[in-house]
Design a protein around this motif. Sequence first.
Motif, PDB file in Angstrom:
ATOM      1  N   PHE A 194     -10.187  24.429 -15.747  1.00  0.00           N
ATOM      2  CA  PHE A 194      -9.947  25.451 -16.763  1.00  0.00           C
ATOM      3  C   PHE A 194      -8.823  26.389 -16.329  1.00  0.00           C
ATOM      4  CE2 PHE A 194     -14.675  24.885 -17.891  1.00  0.00           C
ATOM      5  CZ  PHE A 194     -14.360  23.860 -18.768  1.00  0.00           C
ATOM      6  N   GLY A 195      -8.709  26.609 -15.020  1.00  0.00           N
ATOM      7  CA  GLY A 195      -7.589  27.399 -14.522  1.00  0.00           C
ATOM      8  C   GLY A 195      -6.268  26.709 -14.795  1.00  0.00           C
ATOM      9  N   ALA A 196      -6.240  25.376 -14.656  1.00  0.00           N
ATOM     10  CA  ALA A 196      -5.023  24.619 -14.955  1.00  0.00           C
ATOM     11  C   ALA A 196      -4.702  24.681 -16.445  1.00  0.00           C
ATOM     12  CB  ALA A 196      -5.188  23.171 -14.502  1.00  0.00           C
ATOM     13  N   MET A 197      -5.742  24.629 -17.298  1.00  0.00           N
ATOM     14  CA  MET A 197      -5.522  24.773 -18.739  1.00  0.00           C
ATOM     15  C   MET A 197      -4.942  26.152 -19.059  1.00  0.00           C
ATOM     16  SD  MET A 197      -8.806  23.011 -20.657  1.00  0.00           S
ATOM     17  CE  MET A 197      -8.131  23.392 -22.283  1.00  0.00           C
ATOM     18  N   ALA A 198      -5.517  27.184 -18.439  1.00  0.00           N
ATOM     19  CA  ALA A 198      -5.022  28.544 -18.671  1.00  0.00           C
ATOM     20  C   ALA A 198      -3.580  28.673 -18.216  1.00  0.00           C
ATOM     21  CB  ALA A 198      -5.908  29.557 -17.942  1.00  0.00           C
ATOM     22  N   GLN A 199      -3.253  28.033 -17.083  1.00  0.00           N
ATOM     23  CA  GLN A 199      -1.881  28.095 -16.582  1.00  0.00           C
ATOM     24  C   GLN A 199      -0.908  27.472 -17.578  1.00  0.00           C
ATOM     25  OE1 GLN A 199      -0.728  29.684 -14.094  1.00  0.00           O
ATOM     26  NE2 GLN A 199       1.374  28.953 -14.200  1.00  0.00           N
ATOM     27  N   LYS A 200      -1.325  26.394 -18.215  1.00  0.00           N
ATOM     28  CA  LYS A 200      -0.451  25.775 -19.206  1.00  0.00           C
ATOM     29  C   LYS A 200      -0.259  26.699 -20.402  1.00  0.00           C
ATOM     30  CE  LYS A 200       0.799  21.428 -21.253  1.00  0.00           C
ATOM     31  NZ  LYS A 200       0.569  19.967 -21.239  1.00  0.00           N
ATOM     32  N   LEU A 201      -1.327  27.373 -20.823  1.00  0.00           N
ATOM     33  CA  LEU A 201      -1.218  28.316 -21.930  1.00  0.00           C
ATOM     34  C   LEU A 201      -0.409  29.543 -21.540  1.00  0.00           C
ATOM     35  CD1 LEU A 201      -4.838  28.157 -23.369  1.00  0.00           C
ATOM     36  CD2 LEU A 201      -2.784  27.149 -24.340  1.00  0.00           C
ATOM     37  N   LEU A 202      -0.414  29.877 -20.242  1.00  0.00           N
ATOM     38  CA  LEU A 202       0.372  31.010 -19.780  1.00  0.00           C
ATOM     39  C   LEU A 202       1.863  30.729 -19.877  1.00  0.00           C
ATOM     40  CD1 LEU A 202      -1.589  32.093 -16.567  1.00  0.00           C
ATOM     41  CD2 LEU A 202      -1.386  33.374 -18.696  1.00  0.00           C
ATOM     42  N   GLY A 203       2.235  29.452 -19.961  1.00  0.00           N
ATOM     43  CA  GLY A 203       3.640  29.097 -20.064  1.00  0.00           C
ATOM     44  C   GLY A 203       4.133  29.247 -21.495  1.00  0.00           C
ATOM     45  N   ALA A 204       4.928  28.313 -21.937  1.00  0.00           N
ATOM     46  CA  ALA A 204       5.568  28.430 -23.252  1.00  0.00           C
ATOM     47  C   ALA A 204       4.742  27.812 -24.368  1.00  0.00           C
ATOM     48  CB  ALA A 204       6.947  27.771 -23.206  1.00  0.00           C
ATOM     49  N   GLN A 205       3.534  27.356 -24.049  1.00  0.00           N
ATOM     50  CA  GLN A 205       2.737  26.648 -25.049  1.00  0.00           C
ATOM     51  C   GLN A 205       2.578  27.435 -26.346  1.00  0.00           C
ATOM     52  OE1 GLN A 205       0.796  23.685 -25.390  1.00  0.00           O
ATOM     53  NE2 GLN A 205       2.214  22.913 -23.871  1.00  0.00           N
ATOM     54  N   LEU A 206       2.101  28.673 -26.230  1.00  0.00           N
ATOM     55  CA  LEU A 206       1.789  29.447 -27.430  1.00  0.00           C
ATOM     56  C   LEU A 206       2.990  30.204 -27.966  1.00  0.00           C
ATOM     57  CD1 LEU A 206      -1.790  30.718 -26.560  1.00  0.00           C
ATOM     58  CD2 LEU A 206      -1.069  28.638 -27.697  1.00  0.00           C
ATOM     59  N   ALA A 207       4.132  30.192 -27.222  1.00  0.00           N
ATOM     60  CA  ALA A 207       5.347  30.801 -27.747  1.00  0.00           C
ATOM     61  C   ALA A 207       6.039  29.859 -28.724  1.00  0.00           C
ATOM     62  CB  ALA A 207       6.284  31.159 -26.600  1.00  0.00           C
ATOM     63  N   ASN A 208       5.694  28.583 -28.649  1.00  0.00           N
ATOM     64  CA  ASN A 208       6.257  27.576 -29.544  1.00  0.00           C
ATOM     65  C   ASN A 208       5.411  27.539 -30.823  1.00  0.00           C
ATOM     66  OD1 ASN A 208       6.734  25.107 -30.911  1.00  0.00           O
ATOM     67  ND2 ASN A 208       7.495  24.168 -29.027  1.00  0.00           N
ATOM     68  N   PRO A 209       5.992  27.875 -31.987  1.00  0.00           N
ATOM     69  CA  PRO A 209       5.195  27.924 -33.216  1.00  0.00           C
ATOM     70  C   PRO A 209       4.488  26.610 -33.532  1.00  0.00           C
ATOM     71  CG  PRO A 209       7.346  28.937 -33.552  1.00  0.00           C
ATOM     72  CD  PRO A 209       7.388  28.274 -32.207  1.00  0.00           C
ATOM     73  N   VAL A 210       5.146  25.488 -33.257  1.00  0.00           N
ATOM     74  CA  VAL A 210       4.533  24.190 -33.531  1.00  0.00           C
ATOM     75  C   VAL A 210       3.329  23.976 -32.627  1.00  0.00           C
ATOM     76  CG1 VAL A 210       4.892  21.690 -33.550  1.00  0.00           C
ATOM     77  CG2 VAL A 210       6.718  23.220 -34.318  1.00  0.00           C
ATOM     78  N   ARG A 211       3.484  24.276 -31.331  1.00  0.00           N
ATOM     79  CA  ARG A 211       2.380  24.144 -30.386  1.00  0.00           C
ATOM     80  C   ARG A 211       1.247  25.107 -30.734  1.00  0.00           C
ATOM     81  NH1 ARG A 211       1.563  19.640 -27.393  1.00  0.00           N
ATOM     82  NH2 ARG A 211       3.344  19.101 -26.106  1.00  0.00           N
ATOM     83  N   LEU A 212       1.621  26.331 -31.124  1.00  0.00           N
ATOM     84  CA  LEU A 212       0.604  27.321 -31.490  1.00  0.00           C
ATOM     85  C   LEU A 212      -0.209  26.830 -32.675  1.00  0.00           C
ATOM     86  CD1 LEU A 212      -0.733  30.085 -31.291  1.00  0.00           C
ATOM     87  CD2 LEU A 212       1.136  31.019 -32.675  1.00  0.00           C
ATOM     88  N   PHE A 213       0.470  26.321 -33.707  1.00  0.00           N
ATOM     89  CA  PHE A 213      -0.236  25.805 -34.882  1.00  0.00           C
ATOM     90  C   PHE A 213      -1.150  24.650 -34.480  1.00  0.00           C
ATOM     91  CE2 PHE A 213      -0.795  22.972 -38.458  1.00  0.00           C
ATOM     92  CZ  PHE A 213      -1.126  23.831 -39.485  1.00  0.00           C
ATOM     93  N   SER A 214      -0.638  23.724 -33.662  1.00  0.00           N
ATOM     94  CA  SER A 214      -1.432  22.572 -33.235  1.00  0.00           C
ATOM     95  C   SER A 214      -2.658  23.019 -32.455  1.00  0.00           C
ATOM     96  CB  SER A 214      -0.567  21.643 -32.379  1.00  0.00           C
ATOM     97  OG  SER A 214      -1.322  20.556 -31.896  1.00  0.00           O
ATOM     98  N   PHE A 215      -2.471  23.988 -31.549  1.00  0.00           N
ATOM     99  CA  PHE A 215      -3.593  24.489 -30.753  1.00  0.00           C
ATOM    100  C   PHE A 215      -4.621  25.181 -31.634  1.00  0.00           C
ATOM    101  CE2 PHE A 215      -5.463  28.192 -28.599  1.00  0.00           C
ATOM    102  CZ  PHE A 215      -6.199  27.544 -27.614  1.00  0.00           C
TER     103      PHE A 215
END
Length: 375
Positions: free
Chosen positions: A242-263
């Motif tokens: 879960f820490g690795a998942m959080a680290q991925k979200l801490l990156g550019a994942q949610l700054a990307n509108p497409v990724r944010l919508f998908s998530f």
Amino acid sequence: MSDGLINSAPKPEGDPQRRRRLHLLLASVTCLMLVILLAICGMYWKFTSNLRHFEVAEADLGNRRPAKASPDALNILIVGSDQQTVSVANPGERSDILMLAHLSADRSELNVVSFPRDLLVPLPACSGREGLPGQRAHLGMINSSFMFGGISCTWKTVETLTGIKIDHVIKVDFSGFRRIVEAIGGVEYCISEPIHDKLAGLDLAAGCQTLNGEEALGYVRARYSIGDGTDIGRIHRQHEFFGAMAQKLLGAQLANPVRLFSFMDAATKSVITDPGFSPGVMRELAFAVQHLSSENIHFITMPWHYSTASPGRVEWVEKPAKRLFRSIAADKSLMDTEFTRAKIGEPQDSTTKPCGASRVDHCAEISQADGVARP
């Protein structure tokens, strides 16, 4: 007389061509704002329609619920269901994962406390819903509340045990967990030894790799084929993952509108929540995690020791556990405290680790003075 220079007269303020350009610009801006507004409304409607809710009433939670020290802090109970087949012996699903997430009022810290599924604690009486028999007050395993009384009974059990008022409850099942991992493009993870677990459907080679949804689910569920084979060891690996998942979200994942919508689309389709939980709350959580540093995200196991009266079970260590719960209830920071420094009681599993150099604390937040036995 002319001075020999030809000067054109300025266009009057009411020039039709200038007015048309101004009107066109205003119309374009208005249309753009309308499109953005409709898109936001459409996404909110979609995410809202994705969410499913379970029934819960104030009476289900009792009339002695804890008070909140800070109304802006968020306490969310996360229940991972194993979706087992219902029978007379097992009247309902079991909680394979039980965690309490506390997001501080100033959004500077996220603390996630895990409760071992084999943990023996005082269980309160509660009624059952949807044909479940309910639970009588007794000493029992914490995950039995979900089996016999459902979500509302688990909610009451954790509130009674911790003295922390829970704002929302989220239940996620196996298929939902797979979808969420797939929505963020998998999770990068390093495995030092091959893992083969038939029960969890897991067959992984050694090395750094990206785990897809099915592999991630098998990994967080695997128990007997990895490490010391205990549920405590599995919790430690879950914290790492879960820490690795959080680290991925801490990156550019949610700054990307497409990724944010998908998530957001995958997340809202994958959970069942209390009626008060909304896509707005989920979005706030996602952005809060995105703006946290990894040093401010702590995964903690409730203080425990092996039971001598009930072999194969674990018991809570009351003094440090109550200190932990009081700190969370009062919205106090756990940074650089006994809860985020100590490693006592947590098995150290070198089989796996997250990729990258980010630090996420994984600890059983108890000192040797508390007399906690090492596994």
